[in-house]
Design a protein around this motif. Structure first.
Motif, PDB file in Angstrom:
ATOM      1  N   SER A 122      70.273  53.160  54.850  1.00 32.91           N
ATOM      2  CA  SER A 122      70.308  53.982  53.639  1.00 32.91           C
ATOM      3  C   SER A 122      69.083  53.727  52.769  1.00 32.91           C
ATOM      4  CB  SER A 122      71.585  53.696  52.847  1.00 32.91           C
ATOM      5  OG  SER A 122      72.728  54.048  53.591  1.00 32.91           O
ATOM      6  N   GLY A 125      66.153  55.547  54.435  1.00 33.01           N
ATOM      7  CA  GLY A 125      66.269  56.990  54.254  1.00 33.01           C
ATOM      8  C   GLY A 125      66.069  57.423  52.821  1.00 33.01           C
ATOM      9  N   ASP A 137      56.598  57.290  53.795  1.00 36.27           N
ATOM     10  CA  ASP A 137      57.595  58.045  54.561  1.00 36.27           C
ATOM     11  C   ASP A 137      57.181  58.138  56.028  1.00 36.27           C
ATOM     12  OD1 ASP A 137      59.829  59.803  55.074  1.00 36.27           O
ATOM     13  OD2 ASP A 137      58.388  61.453  55.071  1.00 36.27           O
ATOM     14  N   MET A 141      59.491  56.582  58.992  1.00 35.31           N
ATOM     15  CA  MET A 141      60.043  57.479  59.993  1.00 35.31           C
ATOM     16  C   MET A 141      59.543  57.165  61.398  1.00 35.31           C
ATOM     17  SD  MET A 141      62.305  59.250  58.604  1.00 35.31           S
ATOM     18  CE  MET A 141      62.631  57.811  57.570  1.00 35.31           C
ATOM     19  N   ALA A 183      69.516  56.002  58.441  1.00 32.05           N
ATOM     20  CA  ALA A 183      68.264  56.402  57.799  1.00 32.05           C
ATOM     21  C   ALA A 183      68.033  57.900  57.916  1.00 32.05           C
ATOM     22  CB  ALA A 183      67.099  55.629  58.425  1.00 32.05           C
ATOM     23  N   ARG A 184      68.274  58.462  59.081  1.00 34.02           N
ATOM     24  CA  ARG A 184      68.085  59.897  59.282  1.00 34.02           C
ATOM     25  C   ARG A 184      69.030  60.713  58.396  1.00 34.02           C
ATOM     26  NH1 ARG A 184      63.416  61.937  61.197  1.00 34.02           N
ATOM     27  NH2 ARG A 184      62.781  60.992  63.150  1.00 34.02           N
ATOM     28  N   ARG A 187      68.039  60.367  54.620  1.00 30.10           N
ATOM     29  CA  ARG A 187      66.823  61.116  54.325  1.00 30.10           C
ATOM     30  C   ARG A 187      67.096  62.613  54.264  1.00 30.10           C
ATOM     31  NH1 ARG A 187      62.453  63.645  56.915  1.00 30.10           N
ATOM     32  NH2 ARG A 187      60.430  63.273  55.888  1.00 30.10           N
ATOM     33  N   SER A 188      67.882  63.121  55.203  1.00 26.68           N
ATOM     34  CA  SER A 188      68.195  64.550  55.181  1.00 26.68           C
ATOM     35  C   SER A 188      69.004  64.924  53.947  1.00 26.68           C
ATOM     36  CB  SER A 188      68.951  64.947  56.452  1.00 26.68           C
ATOM     37  OG  SER A 188      70.215  64.305  56.514  1.00 26.68           O
TER      38      SER A 188
END
Length: 303
Positions: A122, A125, A137, A141, A183-184, A187-188
Motif C-alpha cells: 500500500s 502504491g 513512480d 513500478m 501496490a498495483r 496505485r490504481s
C-alpha cells in the motif's frame, strides 16, 4: 362512495418517515440491504467455518481432546471413531487435536504475510500513484514489475532458502510475494480518486502533500484494499501450507496443516484420513475467506 384516507406523511410517497441525516440513512440502509442479500446458506457456512477457526486459534485447549504431540504406538493409523474423532496418524497421535493446534500456526503466519504485503504494498502504491509518471513512480513500478515477473511460489522458496526454513520465514516470504498485488491495486485506486471532482476542489482550497493523501485519498481507497486483504488471507494460508508441504516450513512434529499433509502422503491408501483431514481444512478455510472477501467488497462499496 370513496373512503377518506389520511394524508400521506411528508417525504417520498409510500415511504415511512425516518429520522436522522439523509446521507447517513442512505448509507446505513444500503449496507443493511447488502448484508441481507448476502446472507445465503453459503455465507452462513462460511461464517461458521470462520468462527470455528477463530476459536481454535485463540483457545485450542478448549477444542482439542488429546495431546497433539504425544505418540501412542499401540494406536497407530486408527480410523475415525468415538475415541479419536478424525483418526490417528502413523505415530498414534490424534489427528483432530493436531488439526486444532495447527490452526493457530496457520492463522498467525497468514496474518504476518498479509500485514507485510498490505503495509509495504500500500505504501508503494500510494507513493507511486500520488507522484505518477515521475522518477520515483517509475522506479517503484519497475520493482513491482520484477516481483510480478517471478512466480509467487518460486519467489517464496528463494526467500525461505535465504532466511532459513521455518513457518515464520515462510510467512515473510509469502508477504513479500504479495507486495506487488497490493501496490498495483493501491496505485490504481489513487489514480482513480485523483480524477474525481471533489479531490480537485480539495486542492483548490489548499490541501497538499500529506494532508491530501491522509485526509482524502486513503479514506476513499481503503475499501478495495480491505477486500483484497481478506482475499489474500486465504491465499496466504494456502501458500504457506504449500511451502510447509515441500519442507520449507517448520519440521515435524509441527502440527502445521501443510506438514500434516506431507506426513500423510505416504499413507494415502492405508490411512486416507491423514491427508483428507488437513486438506479439507485448508480448502474450507480458503473458500470461507473468499466468501468473506466478496461480502466485505460489496458492503464497503456503499460507503
Amino acid at each position: 362512495m370513496t373512503a377518506l384516507l389520511p394524508p400521506p406523511a411528508a417525504g417520498t410517497p409510500g415511504e415511512e418517515p425516518v429520522s436522522g441525516p439523509p446521507a447517513a440513512r442512505s448509507r446505513t440502509g444500503a449496507a443493511w440491504r447488502t448484508a441481507s442479500r448476502r446472507v445465503t446458506p453459503g455465507a452462513v457456512a462460511a461464517g461458521v467455518v470462520l468462527a470455528v477457526i477463530a476459536l481454535a486459534a485463540l483457545a485450542p485447549g478448549l477444542l482439542s481432546t488429546h495431546d497433539p504431540f504425544e505418540p501412542h504406538p499401540d494406536q497407530v493409523l486408527l480410523a475415525p471413531s468415538g475415541s479419536y474423532w478424525l483418526g490417528t496418524d502413523y505415530l498414534g497421535r490424534d489427528i483432530y487435536s493436531r488439526l486444532v493446534h495447527g490452526t493457530g500456526m496457520s492463522v498467525v503466519s497468514a496474518l504476518i504475510a498479509v500485514a507485510i504485503g498490505l503495509v509495504a504494498g500500500s505504501a508503494i502504491g500510494l507513493v507511486g500513484g500520488h507522484w505518477a509518471d515521475r522518477a520515483i513512480d517509475v522506479v517503484l513500478m519497475r520493482f513491482v514489475d520484477t516481483l510480478l515477473a517471478i512466480p509467487g511460489l518460486l519467489l517464496s522458496m528463494a526467500i525461505v532458502v535465504a532466511l532459513g526454513f521455518s513457518t515464520v520465514n515462510a510467512a515473510v516470504a509469502v508477504g513479500v510475494s504479495a507486495i506487488a498485488v497490493f501496490a498495483r491495486l493501491m496505485r490504481s485506486e489513487v489514480l482513480r480518486i485523483k480524477r474525481l471532482p471533489y479531490l480537485e476542489a480539495a486542492e483548490l482550497v489548499g490541501a497538499r502533500g500529506r494532508a491530501l493523501l491522509l485526509s482524502h485519498i486513503v479514506p476513499n481507497a481503503w475499501s478495495s484494499v480491505l477486500a483484497l486483504s481478506v482475499l489474500q488471507f486465504g491465499a496466504a494460508i494456502l501458500s504457506i501450507a504449500a511451502l510447509a508441504f515441500l519442507g520449507y516450513g517448520d519440521p515435524p512434529p509441527s502440527p502445521e496443516w501443510g506438514v500434516q499433509v506431507s506426513e500423510g502422503k505416504n499413507y494415502v491408501f492405508s490411512a486416507p484420513w491423514m491427508v483428507a483431514v488437513p486438506s479439507v481444512a485448508i480448502v474450507a478455510t480458503v473458500l470461507a475467506f473468499n466468501r468473506l472477501s466478496a461480502f466485505v467488497e460489496e458492503l464497503t462499496s456503499h460507503d
